[in-house]
Motif scaffolding. Sequence first.
Motif, PDB file in Angstrom:
ATOM      1  N   GLU A 157     -15.059  99.714  37.977  1.00  0.00           N
ATOM      2  CA  GLU A 157     -16.300  99.101  38.447  1.00  0.00           C
ATOM      3  C   GLU A 157     -17.180 100.093  39.184  1.00  0.00           C
ATOM      4  O   GLU A 157     -18.413 100.088  39.037  1.00  0.00           O
ATOM      5  CB  GLU A 157     -15.977  97.925  39.363  1.00  0.00           C
ATOM      6  CG  GLU A 157     -17.208  97.136  39.794  1.00  0.00           C
ATOM      7  CD  GLU A 157     -16.854  95.937  40.646  1.00  0.00           C
ATOM      8  OE1 GLU A 157     -17.762  95.383  41.290  1.00  0.00           O
ATOM      9  OE2 GLU A 157     -15.658  95.556  40.673  1.00  0.00           O
ATOM     10  N   TRP A 158     -16.578 100.976  39.962  1.00  0.00           N
ATOM     11  CA  TRP A 158     -17.353 101.976  40.697  1.00  0.00           C
ATOM     12  C   TRP A 158     -18.085 102.914  39.741  1.00  0.00           C
ATOM     13  O   TRP A 158     -19.269 103.214  39.936  1.00  0.00           O
ATOM     14  CB  TRP A 158     -16.432 102.772  41.601  1.00  0.00           C
ATOM     15  CG  TRP A 158     -17.149 103.800  42.425  1.00  0.00           C
ATOM     16  CD1 TRP A 158     -17.786 103.604  43.617  1.00  0.00           C
ATOM     17  CD2 TRP A 158     -17.344 105.182  42.088  1.00  0.00           C
ATOM     18  NE1 TRP A 158     -18.348 104.779  44.065  1.00  0.00           N
ATOM     19  CE2 TRP A 158     -18.104 105.769  43.145  1.00  0.00           C
ATOM     20  CE3 TRP A 158     -16.953 105.980  41.015  1.00  0.00           C
ATOM     21  CZ2 TRP A 158     -18.465 107.105  43.137  1.00  0.00           C
ATOM     22  CZ3 TRP A 158     -17.327 107.325  41.007  1.00  0.00           C
ATOM     23  CH2 TRP A 158     -18.065 107.872  42.068  1.00  0.00           C
ATOM     24  N   LEU A 159     -17.398 103.361  38.701  1.00  0.00           N
ATOM     25  CA  LEU A 159     -18.012 104.247  37.710  1.00  0.00           C
ATOM     26  C   LEU A 159     -19.135 103.543  36.969  1.00  0.00           C
ATOM     27  O   LEU A 159     -20.179 104.144  36.673  1.00  0.00           O
ATOM     28  CB  LEU A 159     -16.944 104.744  36.721  1.00  0.00           C
ATOM     29  CG  LEU A 159     -17.407 105.762  35.666  1.00  0.00           C
ATOM     30  CD1 LEU A 159     -18.021 106.984  36.328  1.00  0.00           C
ATOM     31  CD2 LEU A 159     -16.246 106.166  34.758  1.00  0.00           C
ATOM     32  N   GLN A 160     -18.944 102.255  36.662  1.00  0.00           N
ATOM     33  CA  GLN A 160     -19.997 101.482  36.026  1.00  0.00           C
ATOM     34  C   GLN A 160     -21.255 101.453  36.897  1.00  0.00           C
ATOM     35  O   GLN A 160     -22.371 101.627  36.393  1.00  0.00           O
ATOM     36  CB  GLN A 160     -19.523 100.051  35.776  1.00  0.00           C
ATOM     37  CG  GLN A 160     -18.547  99.900  34.629  1.00  0.00           C
ATOM     38  CD  GLN A 160     -18.230  98.438  34.360  1.00  0.00           C
ATOM     39  OE1 GLN A 160     -18.851  97.544  34.928  1.00  0.00           O
ATOM     40  NE2 GLN A 160     -17.264  98.196  33.500  1.00  0.00           N
ATOM     41  N   ARG A 161     -21.067 101.254  38.193  1.00  0.00           N
ATOM     42  CA  ARG A 161     -22.207 101.197  39.105  1.00  0.00           C
ATOM     43  C   ARG A 161     -22.946 102.525  39.170  1.00  0.00           C
ATOM     44  O   ARG A 161     -24.185 102.561  39.222  1.00  0.00           O
ATOM     45  CB  ARG A 161     -21.731 100.795  40.498  1.00  0.00           C
ATOM     46  CG  ARG A 161     -21.283  99.335  40.612  1.00  0.00           C
ATOM     47  CD  ARG A 161     -20.874  99.011  42.034  1.00  0.00           C
ATOM     48  NE  ARG A 161     -20.473  97.609  42.172  1.00  0.00           N
ATOM     49  CZ  ARG A 161     -20.085  97.064  43.306  1.00  0.00           C
ATOM     50  NH1 ARG A 161     -20.028  97.797  44.418  1.00  0.00           N
ATOM     51  NH2 ARG A 161     -19.736  95.786  43.352  1.00  0.00           N
ATOM     52  N   VAL A 162     -22.177 103.613  39.187  1.00  0.00           N
ATOM     53  CA  VAL A 162     -22.794 104.941  39.221  1.00  0.00           C
ATOM     54  C   VAL A 162     -23.625 105.177  37.964  1.00  0.00           C
ATOM     55  O   VAL A 162     -24.778 105.636  38.025  1.00  0.00           O
ATOM     56  CB  VAL A 162     -21.724 106.044  39.367  1.00  0.00           C
ATOM     57  CG1 VAL A 162     -22.352 107.433  39.190  1.00  0.00           C
ATOM     58  CG2 VAL A 162     -21.040 105.948  40.719  1.00  0.00           C
ATOM     59  N   ILE A 163     -23.051 104.853  36.805  1.00  0.00           N
ATOM     60  CA  ILE A 163     -23.748 105.037  35.533  1.00  0.00           C
ATOM     61  C   ILE A 163     -25.014 104.193  35.476  1.00  0.00           C
ATOM     62  O   ILE A 163     -26.084 104.666  35.073  1.00  0.00           O
ATOM     63  CB  ILE A 163     -22.814 104.704  34.346  1.00  0.00           C
ATOM     64  CG1 ILE A 163     -21.709 105.753  34.241  1.00  0.00           C
ATOM     65  CG2 ILE A 163     -23.598 104.627  33.036  1.00  0.00           C
ATOM     66  CD1 ILE A 163     -20.643 105.431  33.217  1.00  0.00           C
TER      67      ILE A 163
END
Length: 347
Positions: A266-272
């Motif tokens: 989820e964190w990586l999704q938010r960054v992207i």
Amino acid sequence: MKERKLNIDILKCIAIVFVVAVHFFLHTNYYGRSYTFKSIFLSSFIWMIFMTCVPLFIMTTGYLMKDKTYSKSYFIKLLPVIGIYCLAASIYTFFDVRVINLEYFWKLLVNIFSFSHYAWYVNMYIGLYLMIPFLNAGFKSFNNRRSQAIALGVLVLLTVIPATLSLFNNNEQYRIILSHLIPDYWKGLWPITYYLVGAHIASFKKKSSIKEIVLVIIVLDVLSVLGLSVISESSFGIEYGVLPVFLLSSLIFYSVIQLKVVIKNEWLQRVILFISKNTLPIYLLSVIGDLYWYPKMIAKWGDFASILPKFPLIVFFLLCQSLFITYIITGVLKFVKNIIIELKRSN
């Protein structure tokens, strides 16, 4: 997330990283230097890939906006782009003059209306945006893919090939003849070519092997740099409309767009998603770090060959700095927006 949207988000993230990387070459005296320098020749292989940054953005626009038509809401949706541009300009202008006074406001007006710093892209994008429904209607009037491919072929012939022929500079007379072999008046329309390529790829249904495409990209990159070193005595300037960049951009875009991507973190999704939604301010505000740090780096470490080994760290640092500034600004804007909403509710 929808697969298509995620692929587009990833493409925009790739493109913004490539933009920051290309600016490394711009600010460290890479352009115009002789291929006899080993550092110039070897670095040209990665530079060629990074040159696809702007084409990737434009093809993404074509992919997403291929069905747009003229309407009141369509013109209104251009206003946020102009607003973001003006806000970014107000910030990097402050870093130019370091004071808030009449000089600052005059410099801000000059920067906004001259599209200074990296804002040439905004200038181009506004014009492209205004033409998009017109381009869509014309392209869709070709009622089959074969006719569309022919139309794209004509565009490539008029916008890409003349720019490519102008790269021959080993012999001045030879270059003059070649550069006008095909009418070169239209080569400035290369953004339209990339836009329609993106729109055309959006209709692709047949998928190709990613491994094969990657192999073709590597071979094409190598052959392009080797070819350029033969026809030119020195590395050429920023030319987004030349054939090697056109082919590499199209292949990279097509390969990423058809990937089956699943990101569970989820964190990586938010960054992207954050990067994807804020590529314009990240791009525009990257000029702050570039103008501040590169002169210091050159003064401390010397020429391009000396700075090149530090390339990954420099690009990562400058990208993070621009991301951080953008994050702070978006956070402040969100805070102000929430206050305004609360005030309206209380009234």
